[in-house]
Design an enzyme around this catalytic site. Sequence first.
Site, PDB file in Angstrom:
ATOM      1  N   ASP A   1       0.681  -1.197  -0.077  1.00 12.03           N
ATOM      2  CA  ASP A   1       0.033   0.021   0.000  1.00 12.03           C
ATOM      3  C   ASP A   1       0.823   1.253   0.033  1.00 12.03           C
ATOM      4  OD1 ASP A   1      -2.151   1.866   0.238  1.00 12.03           O
ATOM      5  OD2 ASP A   1      -3.241   0.205   1.464  1.00 12.03           O
TER       6      ASP A   1
ATOM      7  N   THR B   1      -6.707   3.423  -2.252  1.00  7.98           N
ATOM      8  CA  THR B   1      -6.691   1.883  -1.874  1.00  7.98           C
ATOM      9  C   THR B   1      -7.791   1.119  -2.547  1.00  7.98           C
ATOM     10  OG1 THR B   1      -5.308   2.442  -0.040  1.00  7.98           O
ATOM     11  CG2 THR B   1      -6.684   0.305  -0.131  1.00  7.98           C
TER      12      THR B   1
ATOM     13  N   ASN C   1     -12.380   5.214  -2.539  1.00  8.58           N
ATOM     14  CA  ASN C   1     -12.530   4.357  -1.141  1.00  8.58           C
ATOM     15  C   ASN C   1     -13.945   4.528  -0.705  1.00  8.58           C
ATOM     16  OD1 ASN C   1      -9.881   3.538  -1.155  1.00  8.58           O
ATOM     17  ND2 ASN C   1      -9.121   5.308   0.033  1.00  8.58           N
TER      18      ASN C   1
ATOM     19  N   LYS D   1      -6.191  -3.819   6.117  1.00 13.50           N
ATOM     20  CA  LYS D   1      -7.272  -3.204   5.706  1.00 13.50           C
ATOM     21  C   LYS D   1      -8.431  -3.951   5.262  1.00 13.50           C
ATOM     22  CE  LYS D   1      -5.064   1.255   4.276  1.00 13.50           C
ATOM     23  NZ  LYS D   1      -4.887   2.194   3.279  1.00 13.50           N
ATOM     24  N   ASP D   2      -9.513  -3.736   5.353  1.00 14.89           N
ATOM     25  CA  ASP D   2     -10.472  -4.753   4.950  1.00 14.89           C
ATOM     26  C   ASP D   2     -10.687  -4.668   3.460  1.00 14.89           C
ATOM     27  OD1 ASP D   2     -12.307  -2.315   4.658  1.00 14.89           O
ATOM     28  OD2 ASP D   2     -12.725  -2.442   6.638  1.00 14.89           O
ATOM     29  N   ARG D   3     -10.602  -3.663   2.799  1.00 15.30           N
ATOM     30  CA  ARG D   3     -10.918  -3.277   1.255  1.00 15.30           C
ATOM     31  C   ARG D   3      -9.533  -4.130   0.696  1.00 15.30           C
ATOM     32  NH1 ARG D   3     -10.065   1.677   3.541  1.00 15.30           N
ATOM     33  NH2 ARG D   3      -8.258   3.114   2.887  1.00 15.30           N
TER      34      ARG D   3
ATOM     35  N   ASP E   1       1.309   2.435   4.115  1.00 11.89           N
ATOM     36  CA  ASP E   1       0.465   3.654   3.519  1.00 11.89           C
ATOM     37  C   ASP E   1       0.168   4.409   5.035  1.00 11.89           C
ATOM     38  OD1 ASP E   1      -1.496   4.919   1.852  1.00 11.89           O
ATOM     39  OD2 ASP E   1      -2.926   4.411   3.350  1.00 11.89           O
TER      40      ASP E   1
ATOM     41  N   HIS F   1      -1.299   2.471  -5.243  1.00 13.31           N
ATOM     42  CA  HIS F   1      -1.000   3.661  -5.688  1.00 13.31           C
ATOM     43  C   HIS F   1       0.332   4.191  -5.124  1.00 13.31           C
ATOM     44  CE1 HIS F   1      -1.565   5.089  -1.563  1.00 13.31           C
ATOM     45  NE2 HIS F   1      -2.880   4.162  -1.446  1.00 13.31           N
TER      46      HIS F   1
ATOM     47  N   HIS G   1      -2.122  11.115  -1.498  1.00  8.78           N
ATOM     48  CA  HIS G   1      -2.113  10.346  -3.102  1.00  8.78           C
ATOM     49  C   HIS G   1      -3.754  10.669  -3.479  1.00  8.78           C
ATOM     50  CE1 HIS G   1      -4.290   7.162  -1.151  1.00  8.78           C
ATOM     51  NE2 HIS G   1      -3.243   7.122  -0.134  1.00  8.78           N
TER      52      HIS G   1
HETATM   53 ZN   LIG Z   1      -3.527   6.052   1.680  1.00 10.96          ZN
END
Ligand SMILES: [Zn+2]
Length: 556
Positions: free
Chosen positions: A49, A90, A111, A172-174, A316, A364, A497
């Site tokens: 990330d 993300t 997101n 992170k869930d996503r 991230d 990203h 970002h």
């Molecule tokens: Zn970020």
Amino acid sequence: MKKTNLVLLLFILCLTSLSYGQRRNINVVETQPDPIAHSPKLVVGIVVDQMRYDYLTRFWDQYGEGGFKRLVNQGFNCKNHHFNYAPTSTGPGHASVYTGTTPAVHGIIGNDWYDKEIGKDVYCAGDDSYASVGTTSDAGQMSPHRMLTTTITDELRLHTQKRGKVIGVAVKDRGAVLPAGHAANAAYWFEGGATGNWVTSSYYMDALPQWVKDFNNSDAVEAYKKPWNTLKPIETYAESGTDANAYEGKFKGENTSSFPHDLPQLWEANGQFGLLRSTPFGNSITADFALAALEGEDLGGDTITDFLAISFSSTDYVGHFFGVNSKEIEDTYIRLDQDLARVLSTLDEKVGEGEYTVFLTADHAAIDVPAYLKDSKIPAGYLDMGLIKEKFNEFLQYKYGTTDVLKDLSNYQLFLDHKILANLDIDLKEAQEDMAKELLGYEGISQVYTGHQMWENNYTKGIPYILQNGYNQKRSGDVLIVPNPGFISYSRTGSTHGSPQIYDTHVPLLLYGKGIKQGSTVNRTEIPDIAPTISALLGIAFPSGTTGRPIGEVLE
Ligand SMILES: [Zn+2]
């Protein structure tokens, strides 16, 4: 020899050669590689990330032989790899890596975004029609239902009659839900707070498997509740800025942003286990859990290809907090390199060297802290969205007699109320153009495009090409704003970002292992090329919305 005997002899010769040829044909078929049996036992997709491409080169001398260097030296390095759409964030990033297309097609346009149909903000992986599993909070109420096309992981499930297992893992869930796809066996993510457990959604299962329960009951996560100091002596960290500076955030309760960060002391004020997300330990926990999944699910245990999708999220959080030029980022990547080496050597042991395939990319990249760039005389700055909105509302009041025509401003897009405009007898295209022209006059905004332009044109290069790939006709807004290069809407500390600019789009793509050539290229490759490249390697169908192309150079 009689004529009839000659004919007979010729006939026999013909038969013999025919049957010899047939046997040869059978032999040829038998010795040709069976595309299924020669598929890797396991594909490991790794997303780091917020990883900029230059983290490979900047920290190269700090890396050991078994992590990033192993992937670069023994695998294939796409040095000019880019996101070809905006917003670069993300949710869209993970969806695009795994679907082989862009938000225009897969529909993950941010997101979070303003949902025009229901008039509310929605979260890319949120789904309250499912229950949390492994926690009493709502942290597990997730599914990939907003992603409109299949993933490479979905296609593997379909191709193998669901015998190939797919597991997604991320803090992170996503970062876990979107890569694992719609037909996954499971996706797991990390819940901070008081428990620090790995959780999931009833979308996948009704109860956690025993190996996850065992992991949660162990002290594997608790072990990282310790001071964060640099792994190597800090004076050897020559590839980053000074330790304490004005461009870095501070944890609640800290007087300085310098090392060490005393996590046990900062624990209660900074979200307890949630604090680990913003440290390299969040990545180590992810590696620990991914290796537990490898063991617990016996991934790569037979000849039917399995897929383990890992996303390292803490890079991230650390970048957002301390900035891309911080000692903290350097330490985070040195430690991630060690976690990678640990993952690869365990794969050697459990699956077998040469029996698995790995790709590593990012969701990203990120910009350097604009305040630091400005102090270094480089064009950069901050966009004050609050001020822009205030000024823009004055314009709307003056021009249309109401500010209600603007429903939402998010992800650098305006969402207009089409009904109100129609009632006022205002042409939508005209309204979009008038608003775009107004915004172009504001400080910090360098380009504007209208939804109408996105519909009418077919852009093939530059910023409009990138915006159009991110523009979903059903979901995206009416006016698109591009900040000046170097400008962000963010706090004065840390990096972010989301823009279509090259500092947000340039990320690594490393491929390694079974079916992958050794080498590198500086030809431009794009994020949607990854999924069809893996499809081609496995000999399976491309994801349903694929717009990328297989990168032929990397395949054996
Ligand atoms: Zn970020």
